[in-house]
Scaffold this motif. Structure first.
Motif, short mmCIF file in Angstrom:
data_model
loop_
_atom_site.label_atom_id
_atom_site.label_comp_id
_atom_site.label_asym_id
_atom_site.label_seq_id
_atom_site.Cartn_x
_atom_site.Cartn_y
_atom_site.Cartn_z
N GLN A 114 25.58 35.54 -13.22
CA GLN A 114 24.87 35.30 -14.49
C GLN A 114 23.37 35.14 -14.28
N LEU A 115 22.98 34.67 -13.11
CA LEU A 115 21.58 34.38 -12.83
C LEU A 115 20.84 35.52 -12.16
N THR A 116 21.55 36.48 -11.64
CA THR A 116 20.90 37.57 -10.91
C THR A 116 21.05 38.90 -11.62
N PRO B 144 10.43 19.73 -16.62
CA PRO B 144 10.34 21.11 -17.10
C PRO B 144 9.56 21.97 -16.11
N PHE B 145 10.22 22.89 -15.49
CA PHE B 145 9.56 23.76 -14.53
C PHE B 145 10.36 25.04 -14.42
N THR B 146 9.80 26.01 -13.74
CA THR B 146 10.54 27.24 -13.45
C THR B 146 11.60 26.92 -12.41
N PRO B 147 12.87 27.07 -12.72
CA PRO B 147 13.93 26.64 -11.80
C PRO B 147 13.84 27.34 -10.44
N VAL B 148 14.12 26.56 -9.41
CA VAL B 148 14.24 27.10 -8.07
C VAL B 148 15.72 27.07 -7.73
N ALA C 53 21.70 30.91 -6.06
CA ALA C 53 21.71 32.27 -6.60
C ALA C 53 21.00 33.25 -5.68
N GLU C 54 20.11 32.72 -4.83
CA GLU C 54 19.39 33.57 -3.89
C GLU C 54 20.09 33.67 -2.54
N GLY C 55 21.31 33.14 -2.48
CA GLY C 55 22.10 33.27 -1.25
C GLY C 55 22.17 32.02 -0.40
N GLN C 56 21.53 30.92 -0.83
CA GLN C 56 21.55 29.69 -0.04
C GLN C 56 22.75 28.82 -0.45
N TRP C 57 23.93 29.30 -0.14
CA TRP C 57 25.15 28.60 -0.53
C TRP C 57 25.27 27.24 0.14
N TYR C 58 24.58 27.05 1.24
CA TYR C 58 24.67 25.77 1.94
C TYR C 58 24.19 24.62 1.08
#
Length: 298
Positions: A296-298, A122-126, A130-135
């Motif tokens: 959905q996440l942004t 259980p943590f704040t998801p990283v 969604a932040e652009g790191q499609w790799y």
């Protein structure tokens, strides 16, 4: 009585299929169009008419035949390679190298995960995707945390990958592996819980399962072994005790079936267009799933 090469004797000689002249454990109904030796999918080389064995394509090993074609082709139209398992060996090597680095530096895996951090908690998801790191859709395919996980995936890659690489050719085989893995990552990203860390080549491996089933059906082989193996793997997939990202397995399996069908059933006159067009459609689905989840996440 001695058994002649390329034949199998049993109680019903009329119904028994011959076995490949290079692989005595594989029955086949296909013969080389030049020397008429029985050949399995791994040994088939596509020619202008039918399939030929590797010896006839190379000009012989004492057969006296001339080379069958200037550019011998595999069952799916790919170029015949001297080492039909080269890419499989490279993929196994990459996975093992990443695993070893992850064992020495566990924090290394955090930079490869599709979602969250390792170990899952259980943590704040990283959420780098969604932040652009499609790799991360790609790098997560080569990261394994547990020894049993990489052992299962690499054994499956070796058993399934070699025959597929020989039947499809290197370019088509690599496209199948990578796109199936991306499809598994994309489906995981789309519907998995936001704190469910995901890693491993399982999506790509299930893509190989799907393509193998399609190839075996195309060659009219007994489907029961691959179906039984797939059912067993799906039972493990949905067993909550194993904490497996089933989304990656299903996404890779569906992609493997679709791409595999396009590869082995493409008409000869439009083979490349159908094969790589199918790959493009699956990649488009990967992009769509990724964009939908990101929105959905942004």
């Amino acid at each position: 009585m001695d058994q002649a090469p390329g034949s199998r004797q049993d109680g019903d000689a009329h119904s028994a299929l011959p076995v490949c002249y290079r692989h005595a454990d594989r029955e086949t109904g296909v013969r080389c169009t030049r020397c008429e030796r029985p050949i399995c999918p791994e040994c088939m080389v596509s020619a202008s008419v039918g399939f030929q064995c590797p010896e006839c394509v190379r000009g012989g090993s004492g057969t006296g035949h001339a080379p069958a074609a200037n550019q011998p082709r595999t069952l799916a139209g790919g170029a015949v390679a001297a080492d039909p398992r080269l890419l499989t060996k490279i993929l196994v090597g990459i996975n093992l190298a990443v695993f070893l680095v992850g064992q020495i530096r566990p924090s290394f895996l955090d930079n490869l995960l599709l979602i969250g951090q390792w170990p899952p908690a259980p943590f704040t998801p990283v959420d780098g995707v969604a932040e652009g790191q499609w790799y991360l859709l790609f790098t997560s395919m080569f990261a394994h945390e547990a020894i049993w996980h990489i052992a299962f995936n690499m054994m499956s890659l070796w058993w399934l990958g070699g025959p597929l690489e020989a039947a499809l050719g290197r370019v088509r085989y690599l496209a199948l592996y990578l796109i199936s893995g991306l499809a598994g990552s994309a489906l995981t990203y789309l519907i998995a819980a936001p704190n469910q860390a995901s890693l491993g080549a399982s999506g790509a491996i299930f893509g190989l399962f799907g393509a193998t089933a399609v190839l075996m059906r195309r060659m009219r082989y007994d489907m029961r072994p691959i179906i039984a193996l797939l059912v067993i793997n799906l039972i493990f997939t949905f067993n909550p005790g194993f904490n497996i990202a089933w989304q990656a397995h299903i996404g890779g399996l569906v992609a493997g079936v679709v791409i595999g069908y396009g590869m082995v059933h493409a008409p000869r006159e439009r083979r490349a267009l159908v094969q790589f067009g199918t790959c493009a459609l699956v990649l488009a689905a990967v992009v769509v799933m990724t964009l939908v989840r990101t929105s959905q996440l942004t």
